[in-house]
Write an enzyme that holds these catalytic residues in place. Structure first.
Site, mmCIF file in Angstrom:
data_model
loop_
_atom_site.group_PDB
_atom_site.id
_atom_site.type_symbol
_atom_site.label_atom_id
_atom_site.label_comp_id
_atom_site.label_asym_id
_atom_site.label_seq_id
_atom_site.Cartn_x
_atom_site.Cartn_y
_atom_site.Cartn_z
ATOM 1 N N HIS A 199 0.853 -1.188 0.000
ATOM 2 C CA HIS A 199 0.000 0.000 0.000
ATOM 3 C C HIS A 199 0.885 1.233 0.000
ATOM 4 O O HIS A 199 1.806 1.348 0.800
ATOM 5 C CB HIS A 199 -0.932 0.013 1.214
ATOM 6 N N LEU A 234 -10.696 -3.765 3.325
ATOM 7 C CA LEU A 234 -9.705 -3.071 2.505
ATOM 8 C C LEU A 234 -8.618 -2.432 3.363
ATOM 9 O O LEU A 234 -8.909 -1.641 4.267
ATOM 10 C CB LEU A 234 -10.395 -1.996 1.653
ATOM 11 N N ASP A 235 -7.358 -2.799 3.063
ATOM 12 C CA ASP A 235 -6.174 -2.213 3.695
ATOM 13 C C ASP A 235 -6.155 -2.385 5.211
ATOM 14 O O ASP A 235 -5.557 -1.587 5.934
ATOM 15 C CB ASP A 235 -6.051 -0.718 3.347
ATOM 16 N N GLU A 236 -6.806 -3.438 5.708
ATOM 17 C CA GLU A 236 -6.863 -3.666 7.150
ATOM 18 C C GLU A 236 -6.179 -4.973 7.556
ATOM 19 O O GLU A 236 -6.235 -5.359 8.726
ATOM 20 C CB GLU A 236 -8.324 -3.686 7.628
#
Length: 290
Positions: A199, A234-236
């Site tokens: 990310h 998402l993105d966790e």
């Protein structure tokens, strides 16, 4: 294909509830099988009621012939402790597929590191939703597969095609090298192997698109990148590695992107290497990295 210098070397990963006697049980077992411990790392979240994690690399002559007996003894010895374990011959590299889009800096960095021998994996294919990087990938001798992304929210057909390619390649894990598509929960369930993403910001800040513009607008003094396992949120997912670089008010958004790309390459390559070497152990939404 085997990795030079690692013949007859194995990696044992042990995890479960911490309790008295685990280390003694593991080391005694390996000694019983004429194994020589090369490295041993361990961590306990709490010696009383916590979780225990261990990574052991050992050498055992004629490992291929002995691995069945080792596995049987591990089951008999460790499972009464309530521990889970996995044993792998580390001379056999993991198979890593790469998913990419148009931005090529992370993709080409991984391919370059693999070619020079600093990334001990096999790369059976690169899958991309664009053809821009096809010639570059071919120059590394890696098969390139084009699977266009569908427009709209329903990505099931393109995801099904990717899943077929991954299954045929028998991959051990997948890396998203700036693959600019959100993978569905159905895909993550069916793929059956870990998926690592890079990310382009220092999570949890600046989630979503255009993080460098958001960072510029906010006037940050540090920008960074985060490599993490992909989950449905998402993105966790559990974070594997992060890094930052200092910036100033004088840096333009394009300069932030350029410097950010350098951090992305470094962070992703470290995360991929550590995963390939079985150095990353997941614990809920956290990781232990040995």
């Amino acid at each position: 294909m085997r990795i030079d210098g690692l013949t007859d070397h194995a990696c044992l990963i042990v995890s479960g509830p911490d309790q008295h006697g685990i280390v003694a049980a593991v080391t005694t077992l390996l000694a019983r099988h004429d194994a020589n411990i090369v490295s041993l790392d361990q961590h306990s979240t709490d010696p009383v009621g916590g979780d225990f994690f261990q990574r052991v690399v050992f050498h055992r002559a004629a490992l291929e012939d002995a691995i069945g007996e080792l596995e049987a003894d591990l089951a008999a010895t460790l499972e009464p402790f309530g521990l889970t374990w996995r044993l792998r011959d580390i001379s056999i590299p993991k198979r890593m597929a790469i998913l990419a889009s148009t931005e090529d800096h992370c993709l080409l960095d991984l391919l370059w590191r693999h070619r020079r021998g600093s990334l001990p994996v096999e790369i059976p294919m690169v899958i991309s939703n664009h053809t821009r990087t096809a010639d570059d990938v071919a120059s590394f001798g890696v098969p390139f597969v084009h699977v266009p992304s569908q427009k709209g929210p329903d990505k099931s057909a393109s995801e099904a095609a990717i899943l077929r390619h991954l299954a045929e390649a028998d991959v051990d894990f997948v890396v998203l090298a700036r693959y600019m598509q959100i993978l569905s929960g159905d895909f993550l369930q069916k793929v059956g192997v870990p998926v690592i993403n890079i990310h382009h910001s220092f999570l949890p800040a600046f989630i979503g698109a255009n993080p460098y513009q958001k960072a510029k607008d906010r006037g940050v003094k540090l920008i960074g990148a985060t490599a993490h396992y992909v989950t449905e949120e998402l993105d966790e997912g559990p974070i594997i590695e992060q890094d930052v670089v200092r910036v100033t008010h004088a840096d333009s958004t394009p300069e932030l992107r350029r410097r950010g790309a350098d951090v992305e390459r470094a962070v992703l390559s470290r995360a991929v290497l550590w995963h390939a070497q079985d150095r990353v152990l997941r614990s809920g939404n956290h990781t232990i990295v040995f």
